[in-house]
Structures are given as structure tokens and as C-alpha cells.
Design a protein around this motif. Structure first.
Motif, mmCIF file in Angstrom:
data_model
loop_
_atom_site.group_PDB
_atom_site.id
_atom_site.type_symbol
_atom_site.label_atom_id
_atom_site.label_comp_id
_atom_site.label_asym_id
_atom_site.label_seq_id
_atom_site.Cartn_x
_atom_site.Cartn_y
_atom_site.Cartn_z
ATOM 1 N N PRO B 170 -45.981 31.274 19.274
ATOM 2 C CA PRO B 170 -45.113 31.683 20.166
ATOM 3 C C PRO B 170 -45.670 31.042 21.515
ATOM 4 O O PRO B 170 -44.891 30.674 22.254
ATOM 5 C CB PRO B 170 -45.938 33.219 20.309
ATOM 6 C CG PRO B 170 -47.153 33.212 19.461
ATOM 7 C CD PRO B 170 -46.756 32.296 18.363
ATOM 8 N N ALA B 210 -46.413 35.252 6.634
ATOM 9 C CA ALA B 210 -46.938 35.389 8.040
ATOM 10 C C ALA B 210 -46.070 34.709 8.908
ATOM 11 O O ALA B 210 -46.073 35.260 10.376
ATOM 12 C CB ALA B 210 -48.419 34.944 7.834
ATOM 13 N N ALA B 213 -43.232 36.615 10.094
ATOM 14 C CA ALA B 213 -43.598 37.841 10.724
ATOM 15 C C ALA B 213 -44.063 37.667 12.271
ATOM 16 O O ALA B 213 -43.919 38.313 13.342
ATOM 17 C CB ALA B 213 -44.936 38.729 10.032
ATOM 18 N N ILE B 214 -44.551 36.232 12.400
ATOM 19 C CA ILE B 214 -44.656 35.882 13.765
ATOM 20 C C ILE B 214 -43.301 35.568 14.662
ATOM 21 O O ILE B 214 -43.004 36.181 15.753
ATOM 22 C CB ILE B 214 -45.751 34.461 13.865
ATOM 23 C CG1 ILE B 214 -46.861 34.893 13.153
ATOM 24 C CG2 ILE B 214 -45.835 34.268 15.383
ATOM 25 C CD1 ILE B 214 -47.907 35.515 14.069
ATOM 26 N N GLY B 215 -42.567 34.923 13.636
ATOM 27 C CA GLY B 215 -41.373 34.415 14.484
ATOM 28 C C GLY B 215 -41.297 33.050 14.462
ATOM 29 O O GLY B 215 -41.743 32.415 15.221
ATOM 30 N N LEU B 257 -37.611 41.962 11.073
ATOM 31 C CA LEU B 257 -38.150 42.111 12.785
ATOM 32 C C LEU B 257 -37.117 42.578 13.504
ATOM 33 O O LEU B 257 -37.092 42.819 14.793
ATOM 34 C CB LEU B 257 -38.565 40.584 13.382
ATOM 35 C CG LEU B 257 -39.650 39.684 12.498
ATOM 36 C CD1 LEU B 257 -40.018 38.524 13.137
ATOM 37 C CD2 LEU B 257 -41.296 40.866 12.589
ATOM 38 N N THR B 262 -38.982 43.866 19.093
ATOM 39 C CA THR B 262 -40.342 43.091 18.578
ATOM 40 C C THR B 262 -40.589 42.323 19.669
ATOM 41 O O THR B 262 -39.993 41.593 20.406
ATOM 42 C CB THR B 262 -39.821 42.323 17.358
ATOM 43 O OG1 THR B 262 -39.252 43.185 16.460
ATOM 44 C CG2 THR B 262 -41.015 41.386 16.907
ATOM 45 N N THR B 263 -42.020 42.106 19.825
ATOM 46 C CA THR B 263 -42.733 41.216 20.650
ATOM 47 C C THR B 263 -42.455 39.829 19.933
ATOM 48 O O THR B 263 -43.155 39.539 19.083
ATOM 49 C CB THR B 263 -44.035 41.712 20.878
ATOM 50 O OG1 THR B 263 -44.314 43.060 21.018
ATOM 51 C CG2 THR B 263 -44.703 40.803 21.973
ATOM 52 N N VAL B 264 -41.559 38.986 20.662
ATOM 53 C CA VAL B 264 -41.583 37.574 19.885
ATOM 54 C C VAL B 264 -41.753 36.893 20.942
ATOM 55 O O VAL B 264 -40.873 36.871 22.211
ATOM 56 C CB VAL B 264 -40.255 37.415 19.221
ATOM 57 C CG1 VAL B 264 -40.194 36.012 18.784
ATOM 58 C CG2 VAL B 264 -40.321 38.397 18.014
#
Lengths: 264, 264, 264, 264
Positions: B170, B210, B213-215, B257, B262-264
Motif C-alpha cells: 500500500p 497474502a 489479500a493486501i491488494g 476483496l 475494503t481498505t486498499v
């Protein structure tokens, strides 16, 4: 395939009423989402950065408040111990005894916790590799318990910084016990504000989702109605108002692992 | 919401036939899964641990093989450059020029890559914080390009070990360019076998999930029909036979997601 | 038992007159103390943090200035190269070719430097263990040279920070070549000021003395008349006015090793 | 300008006779060299890697042996404590209470040690920056003591490895208390042998000399007649037979600092 468990609550026990309020609010969110809930709060912050920091209630008052949470909210409770003499007393109330990361190699403390017969959650020391936790597990097992949880909460990376090595989760799971990811301490910046620790709350949802994608049995998050005024760990706790959103993201990621054969 | 891109292929260009075979096989998997595909292979491993290691084809032969991949498999191709004089020649064939992590601060190399007008994928140096990549981005922008990809491939953590700090994804995305996660170099153990690098292939699916899932915008993975006999990076490449399974896991996590804000 | 050598000078070649002035001044100090002196300055800072930083003179002008230093001050000169095409040209003037730390694994650059027949000083990469330098040594040896210096300049330690692992000096010396301690880059804080590197000049005398106590063949220090206005590496260069004091401390420590049988 | 102090002895108290023997032998060496001597040995290794490791004598027996050392050898003694209840009892015998590195932030332990009025030697946690020790100092001061020693013993650097950042010594000295360098734990490889810690005894003389060149008030070294058969910390203790040679080297370096005005 087990439902997710949340280990959560405000870092330190403040007043009884506030503690009850937080436990109730978090329990409601977990109920809505089908998540098991263990309430966490510390009666004593025994290793605060500075001598002037709030340390919490004393042992007796703290346990009374945790007892009220059990009875009035109806959820199991977890708290951490710091010296071996505390284990038996604390075990009269709590369901899970937690061993802080700095203390995860203290043999007497581990044996005292094991002797209570309660579940013991050990946080991996910031100074240990995941494989080093096997020796911690063996200490607990030699104390007669198999009720063990192992928690990842970040590893020392230079000064005042932690990094999460997510390979630790599958490695620790090989020891045969459930693994927990502590998403809020993992974004702590220890001592990063001179006489207190800083934190990067904004990364909690990312790391929590990543852990869910790796595979965890429980998620640990400190939650507070208003982290910015909290007496401990404010910079890394998440606000109560954001809890449901973070948990939903985590659940969605976790459920997605069911859809295909997954390397876990 | 864009579809995922895979940047993949065997670490180094071996024979033309094998390279074509790998490109076709990976392309088929990506087609089935609706993933965009950029073929990656190096004509020269310019910084091998040891002088005795295979370095690959020469520039001319390597580019001819990549040209065949473009034409016969119909996919864009990526390769890495090591000195600035290579940029223009390589850009006659490839679609994406890659800057190796050790070289990510070499101003002349960045400017030569930028001048080609091709997409430039820079790997974050193992010795840099994610915020330090802003200066790399500015060097490329000052060279007149906005066609930039930024890749996480692990950070130095003690000796012969890398760790992925997933907060970098991010953080790098804030610079306004797509971010890539290199799942196979992130499990490299640089120099960990004395005169060659080791690797922990078994953790690739975990870290790839992972990252999803983060983006991420693209996933980078080196893939080989038989990594154990590959001339470079065998310990961390994944076998072709496992590619589809890993990609499915990644897609499932990534799609999850979409289901919630979603917080991305 | 050999006399100490200082490799020193301002980080980057500014004007010819200033460069000559610095070389003369440092030479005088070294003469007084019986220290051998190799003048160091870079014609190009090829990997500055930011695109807007001063990069130095071009190759031709830079070499002309270094030629004047050789002739007018009468000392050998060292400069660093960044791409292999520079090696032969630079070797026409300089006595020691230096390979920057980020580039210490670039095989072509090492071979081009080796081919000149000049002494090659390689800085240990911030991302390498001391034992990993054996492969760098072998690359140079395979290029036909045995005129090799190995320099410690700090290792990545978290973000924006270096740490010196002094065990590297005896470990690198086992490869059979002289070892150098770079006292000013070892206190650099790479990228630590956002778009430039910070530094902790105040620790240079400590670390230089420590290296002398461990055992070194040469000390590398960047020196400037006025570091606070220097165009590069100001925060970690030492002022010319302090050079003699630092060198005296280093010599005293170094000489003390002669007095007793020492583990070196 | 004060004479150097050695804090030394075998890691753990084995038999009374062996402990007395070691204390006498080390005292003789220190006498010959004009070094002050504080005998160190642990009655309990409370945080051994493995549950099966030897932990030492119990508290009572251990203190009796330390009492004999005081009386029969005539030197002050130091031992470490692990829980706060031990402080008062231990202080009846020992001159210096030591706080282990893992426990250096445990407020109750620090306050209990401070309350004894004895000198307190705190080892800097492997997870702390040197500046973080200021908060430890303040905890002790708030407990009413100014009799404080601060010891550097290495910092976490990746997994199973420590590195000494020698900048910590001048930084910790700024807090106004004597600084100690622990040369034998600094070469420990924690957990590096699976169920016990490894060590690199061969680097002890180098690091001890480096610390002397930086500037220290005391040197801490664990010493054993036969480290290879010692029940704890064998791989990093130095043999008794080498003690005098190491101390002479350290003294020579230290004395060399007197000869010129030194930045300390």
C-alpha cells in the motif's frame, strides 16, 4: 474449517464500566458475524516504555472486572501474566493465560502457566525465529499441558520497528497447535515516540487480511472506543467503529480459502 | 477491479524451444483463469552469486527467442537490463524493461529505460524502505515516462535472508503506479548455499495469497517445468505443474476483496 | 605491521582547484603522521537518492582533475566506476578502481575492472554477509587479477540505517587480501532525509578507532573542508580540520596492537 | 581514566569448589594486570533455550557459594535475578544485581532491584535501540537509585544472530552512568543450534578490543576452564587459559586512548 476466533479488547483494563461496555460491543459484532470471541484486557502493563505510563488496575481489581465480563457478557476472558506467582490467582478467573513476547523464554513463568491447566497463549518473542518457538512449546508440554496457542506479533527489524514475517504462521502451525495473528501489536513502533511506543494503525486491515490469506485460527486485535485517548497502545489499536469492517474483510478472505484446495 | 496480471516464466532463457514451451504452457493456464500474462525471462544473469554459474544467452540470441515468444505465443514479454547501453536494443523487442533490485538507484540505467518509452518495472532494492522508492519513481518521471511498475521482492533481514514487509505494497501504491508482488524472489535465501542462493519454494503460495489479500495489480512468479534441474533460481521457482493451483488460490483471495468495502 | 593507508578525499569532484586543495591538505596531514595516502573522489555519483542531486563532473573532466592530483600532489588516486565501459578509460588515469557497494555483484563490472590490471577496491554490499564476498573475490580472480581490496561500509539494519558488524573485517581478511574500513559511509543513514541521505558524523572517530583495534590495512574516510555545504554526503563526511585528530587516535590504537601478541 | 573493571566468571554456578577455583584464577589474572574484578555467575538460567538444559543451583545454594567467593577470594560478586521476589534475598549477598536483557523493561523487576540499594547492571535488550535505555534508566532512578551500570550485549539481526552496534556505547554513556561491554554474549547465536544457542568464541578478542577503542568502563566476559564441556554458553565463553592474553590486548588498546585527546 473451524470458525474464526477473535481475541480482542482494550489494551489495559480502565474502569469496570468501560471494560464491560467494550466487551459487550465487541461481543455483538462477533455474534453478528459468527465469530467466536475471547475478551482480552491487561490488569497490569508491566513493561511499559516509561515509568510514568499508566499501568492499569491492580491484580485484584483487574480480576474482579474480568469476572464481571465473564458473567455479564458471557464470554471467555484472557489476560497476561508477568511473574510466576500470578499464574494460579489469575487462573481462578481467566480462561486463557497469556505470556508476553519479552517473557516467552522464562521457564518458571511458562511452567506456572502450564500448571494451571488453563489454555496458555504465548506470543513469539520479537527476538526469536518461528522455529525457536518449538522450545517454548516443549517447555509448556513438559509442564503437563497441551492447551497451547502460539501468536505472531512481529519481529525486531532495525531499531523501533517490527516486521511480520508471515512464513512464521505455517511454521508455527507445524508444532501442532492453533496459531494466532496479533494484528495490532504487529504495527507497533516500539519506543518510537521517545517515552512511549508509536504505531501504524492504518496497516491493521492489510496485515489482518494477509494473515487470513495465509491461514490462522484466531485473530488478535486490540480495540478501543477512542484509541487516540487510550492510556496504552493508542497508536496501534483500532477504533471500535471500524471493527466490523475489518472482521468482514478478514472473514471474506478466510472463506475464500475454502473454495479451492489450498496449501495451508 | 482490473483483472490480475501474471508476470512469469523461467528465470533465465535456456534454449529457444524450452522457452517457447514454457511460454505456451503458462499462457494456457492464464487463459483458463482469465489472467493477463506477461512472459518474463532473462537473457543474462549479470549478478549471479558465483562466477561459475550459468549466465544465460547473449543479448542477441536472447532477444531473438523473446521475439519468437511474442510472435508465436502472442503475449507481451519482459526482460531485465543491467547497463544503460542495453536499454534501446532490448526495447526493440520487449514490452516491459525490468530494473533489477540491486540496480534500482542507478540513475543512468533508469533514465535509459525511461527514454525507450516502454513500460519500466523496477524492483525495490533489498536495502530500501518502501518510501525510498519515491525517489526512484521521480528519476523515471524526470526521464519522461509515466509507464512504471513497482515490485516488492523482499528486504534484507540479517544475513542470507529476506523478509517481506507487506506494508510496502500500500505504501508504494500511493505513488500512483501499479504494484507487483514477486512471490518467488521473496523466498530466496541470497547466497544461502555458499556459492549459490537457496530458496524456500514451499512458502510461495502463502506469500502470494497474502499479497493478494493486501491488494496487488500483478503477481510475479518464476516458473519452471523442473525447478530442481534449472540453471538459476531453482530453489525458489515453482514447478509448472503447481502454477494453476497457486493462481487459483490467489484469484480466490483477490476476488474476496470485492465482496465488501475494503481498505486498499 | 605495514603502515596504515588512508583512502580519503571529498565525496565528489567539485572544481579542479578545490579538489587540488583538498588533496594537498590531506597529503600534508598524512605526511606528518607517516600514513600512506590514496586520494579518493568520484567523477559521478551515479546512484544518488534523488534525481535533483549534484552528480559531479563528467568522466572526461573528472579524470583530468584526478590526473592533476597525481601530477601536482604526487599521490595515487582512486575513483569509482558504475558501468563496465568506464573501466578502461578510467584506468588510464587512476591507480585504484572502486566498485560501489550496490554493484559489488555485477559480474561484467568486476571483470572489466579486473581486466585493467589496476588495483580494484570492492565495497561489500549492504545486503551481503562477509562470507558472501568470497564469491566477489573469485569473480575478480577469474578475471585475472590478484590486486584486490575489500571494504566494509556497513550492512542494512532495518530501514534507512546501517550497522557495522566488525566481525566482517577478520572474516574478509581470510580471503587473503587487504581489508579497508570505510568510516564515513558506515555512519550514513541511507535515504534518511527523504530525498537525500543523512549521517552521523559524530560517530566516525569511534568506529574508526574500533576498526583499528580489530585490525585493518587501510582506513577510508571522506573529508571535506566544509561538510555542511558539500554537494554530497555532507552529513557523514568529517571536516578537514578534524582529520589529523582522528588519524592520530586511529594510529595510537593501531600501534597498541603491536605491543602484545594479538589475535588478528 | 579509571582502571578497567572485569565482570567475569563461568556462566552458571556449577559446584562450589569449581566456582571458587574459577574466581581465584580470574582474580589472580586481574591482580597481575591491575584490573578491578567483579565475579559473575548465575544461580539460575531462567530462560534457557530448552527445558532440558541445566539451570544451575537453587537460589539458596547459589547464594551460599557466592558468599564463599566474597569471603574466600575477597572480590565483589554479581548475579542476575529474574523475578522481583528474588531481589531482596539476593541483595543480602551480592554487590551487583544484574537484570537480564529480555527482562530489561520489566518495571517491577527494575524497581525491586533499585530498592535494594545495590548496584544494578542492566543489559540492553536485544530488541532495543540504545536511546530506549533512557527509559530503563529513568525507571531505576524513580526507584531511588543512581547506582546503575548499562551493558551492551548485541542486538537482534535477522534470526539466530546478534550484531553489536558500537555506537550504542557512547550513546548510553550520555545517560551519565558507566557502560559495560559484554564480549561473550555479543557473539552468541541465540537458538542457533536448534535446542541450544551457538556462539563464535573466536571473535571475542576482536570485539573486546573494539569496545576498548570506543571507550568502556567495564568489560564483561564469561570465562570457563573448559568451555567445551560447560553446561551453559560453552560456544561463546572464552577459556581461562586465554583470559590474560585477551585482557592485555584490551588494556593496551584502552591505554592508547590516553595518549592523545580522544573523542569519547
Amino acid at each position: 474449517n473451524c470458525p474464526l476466533t477473535l481475541i480482542g479488547g482494550p489494551c489495559v483494563i480502565e474502569s469496570g464500566d468501560f471494560t464491560l461496555f467494550m466487551a459487550e460491543q465487541i461481543a455483538k459484532v462477533c455474534d453478528r458475524l459468527g465469530i467466536s470471541f475471547i475478551f482480552k484486557s491487561s490488569f497490569d502493563k508491566a513493561n511499559r516504555t516509561s515509568i510514568n505510563s499508566f499501568r492499569g488496575q491492580n491484580l485484584e481489581t483487574g480480576l474482579q472486572i474480568l469476572q464481571r465480563v465473564k458473567e455479564e457478557v458471557g464470554v471467555p476472558v484472557l489476560t497476561d501474566i508477568h511473574e510466576s506467582y500470578q499464574a494460579a490467582t489469575v487462573a481462578e478467573v481467566v480462561d486463557v493465560l497469556q505470556i508476553p513476547a519479552f517473557l516467552c523464554r522464562q521457564t518458571d513463568l511458562l511452567l506456572a502457566a502450564a500448571a494451571t491447566g488453563k489454555v496458555v497463549n504465548v506470543k513469539k518473542g520479537q527476538f526469536l525465529g518461528p522455529w525457536d518457538m518449538k522450545n517454548v512449546v516443549r517447555k509448556l508440554e513438559s509442564g503437563g499441558t497441551k492447551r497451547i496457542l502460539l501468536t505472531e506479533r512481529g519481529t525486531s527489524f532495525g531499531y523501533n520497528t517490527l516486521v511480520v514475517d508471515f512464513r512464521s504462521l505455517p511454521q508455527m502451525r507445524e508444532f501442532g497447535y492453533p496459531v494466532v495473528f496479533d494484528a495490532t501489536h504487529s504495527v507497533q513502533m516500539p519506543g518510537g515516540q521517545g517515552d512511549k511506543s508509536g504505531g501504524q494503525r492504518q496497516f491493521v486491515p492489510y496485515l489482518a487480511r494477509a494473515a487470513a490469506a495465509i491461514g490462522i485460527d484466531a485473530l488478535f486485535m486490540e480495540v478501543h472506543e477512542n484509541p487516540d485517548t487510550a492510556p496504552s497502545d493508542g497508536p496501534n489499536m483500532i477504533p471500535l467503529a471500524e471493527l466490523e469492517s475489518v472482521l468482514k474483510q478478514v472473514l471474506n478472505v478466510r472463506n475464500s480459502l475454502q473454495a479451492v484446495p489450498t496449501t495451508v
